[in-house]
Design an enzyme around this catalytic site. Structure first.
Site, PDB file in Angstrom:
ATOM      1  N   ASP B   7       0.887  -1.166   0.000  1.00 23.27           N
ATOM      2  CA  ASP B   7       0.000   0.000   0.000  1.00 23.27           C
ATOM      3  C   ASP B   7       0.924   1.214   0.000  1.00 23.27           C
ATOM      4  O   ASP B   7       1.476   1.575   1.041  1.00 23.27           O
ATOM      5  CB  ASP B   7      -0.893  -0.014   1.246  1.00 23.27           C
ATOM      6  CG  ASP B   7      -1.853   1.166   1.260  1.00 23.27           C
ATOM      7  OD1 ASP B   7      -2.293   1.605   0.188  1.00 23.27           O
ATOM      8  OD2 ASP B   7      -2.168   1.656   2.363  1.00 23.27           O
ATOM      9  N   GLU B  67      -2.233  -1.690  -5.654  1.00 24.84           N
ATOM     10  CA  GLU B  67      -3.449  -1.122  -6.230  1.00 24.84           C
ATOM     11  C   GLU B  67      -3.106  -0.197  -7.389  1.00 24.84           C
ATOM     12  O   GLU B  67      -2.042   0.406  -7.419  1.00 24.84           O
ATOM     13  CB  GLU B  67      -4.269  -0.380  -5.162  1.00 24.84           C
ATOM     14  CG  GLU B  67      -5.038  -1.355  -4.282  1.00 24.84           C
ATOM     15  CD  GLU B  67      -6.138  -0.684  -3.445  1.00 24.84           C
ATOM     16  OE1 GLU B  67      -6.392   0.519  -3.609  1.00 24.84           O
ATOM     17  OE2 GLU B  67      -6.746  -1.401  -2.625  1.00 24.84           O
ATOM     18  N   ASP B 143      -2.857   0.729   6.519  1.00 24.02           N
ATOM     19  CA  ASP B 143      -1.972   0.492   5.369  1.00 24.02           C
ATOM     20  C   ASP B 143      -1.427  -0.935   5.364  1.00 24.02           C
ATOM     21  O   ASP B 143      -1.254  -1.525   4.305  1.00 24.02           O
ATOM     22  CB  ASP B 143      -0.851   1.541   5.277  1.00 24.02           C
ATOM     23  CG  ASP B 143      -0.212   1.841   6.619  1.00 24.02           C
ATOM     24  OD1 ASP B 143      -0.289   0.982   7.526  1.00 24.02           O
ATOM     25  OD2 ASP B 143       0.364   2.930   6.766  1.00 24.02           O
TER      26      ASP B 143
END
Lengths: 175, 175
Positions: B7, B67, B143
């Site tokens: 993340d 992501e 996170d």
């Protein structure tokens, strides 16, 4: 002092390596690192990182000059450029370079005396100061000129007021 | 197959290293790389790069799961995160990792069956699947959980339909 100026990008990343000799600037190298559109972003960023590493090994700059992070209208492009910029900053820090960030208006102001100067004015001054080392007009593209401009900005700011006055005079003479 | 989930962030960068054993997932490491607010962005990005390198040397992941780049309302934060993301992508590509990018909705859908699931639902499933290796609730921050979630997403997508069915059944059983 040798300055590496960078105009960050993930497709084309402009660069210029500048060396100051008194009131003269010598362009040791300039151009653009171009990455392969057919590759993934990760591979392109890695390729950029590799090329930067080679440039630094070859020319041994003391400082990196780069424009401050900007917030463009086109968020997608700006975010892509930010990724490339991150790679460049991390690598320069890893190599121990001094890192100097300048607002676009500072670069323009330092080179032309006008913080709102247009691209043509900045290009004119870049050619005037380092013209000898630069590729012919048709070949030197925006990113290459922008990279040299930020390197010049850093170099001019590091110069003493006396040197800057001499520079202004010498630029005037050549007009 | 070992998956490193990330993340991205320049202040805190969440990570999780996951190994699949049949229908079990083992969490080999997770946490966050935290950089020093007092340092320049370039030094922070370099510190992140160094920590990631150590993580990869230690755990030898085969793939990076991350992501997709997102376009947040807060452009300044998003651009900072994009710089960190660039460092991570370039480094993972340099280490030869397979790089897998997932939309946030894909991660949510893969873990919970609902692409619009909230953070609590995702955190619930992360704990259910790799709960044993995770720090106690109070310590595992967003996170870290997000990093494990994207690693799980990649791992689950690589699993055969039969394995996914078994997983669904086993998750059901544990309820």
């Amino acid at each position: 002092v040798r300055v590496l100026g960078i105009d960050p990008g993930y497709h084309r990343c402009g660069y210029g390596v500048l060396e100051q000799h008194g009131q003269q600037w010598r362009l040791l190298a300039s151009g653009a690192v171009i990455t392969d559109r057919a590759q993934s972003m990760a591979l392109r960023l890695h390729a950029l990182s590799r090329e930067l590493d080679l440039l630094c090994r070859l020319h041994q700059p003391d400082a990196l000059a780069i424009e401050e992070l900007y917030f463009a209208k086109n968020a997608k492009t700006a975010m892509g450029v930010a990724q490339a910029r991150g790679v460049i900053l991390a690598q320069a820090a890893g190599l121990g370079l001094t890192i100097a960030e300048y607002a676009p208006s500072t670069v323009k102001s330092q080179l032309t005396g006008n913080g709102a100067a247009d691209k043509q004015q900045v290009a004119f001054m870049v050619r005037r100061l380092v013209g000898g080392g630069l590729s012919p007009a048709a070949d030197a593209l925006d990113d290459e000129l922008d990279a040299i401009a930020v390197a010049l900005c850093h170099s001019l700011r590091g110069a003493t007021p006396a040197a800057n006055a001499l520079l202004a005079a010498s630029v005037g003479r050549r007009r």
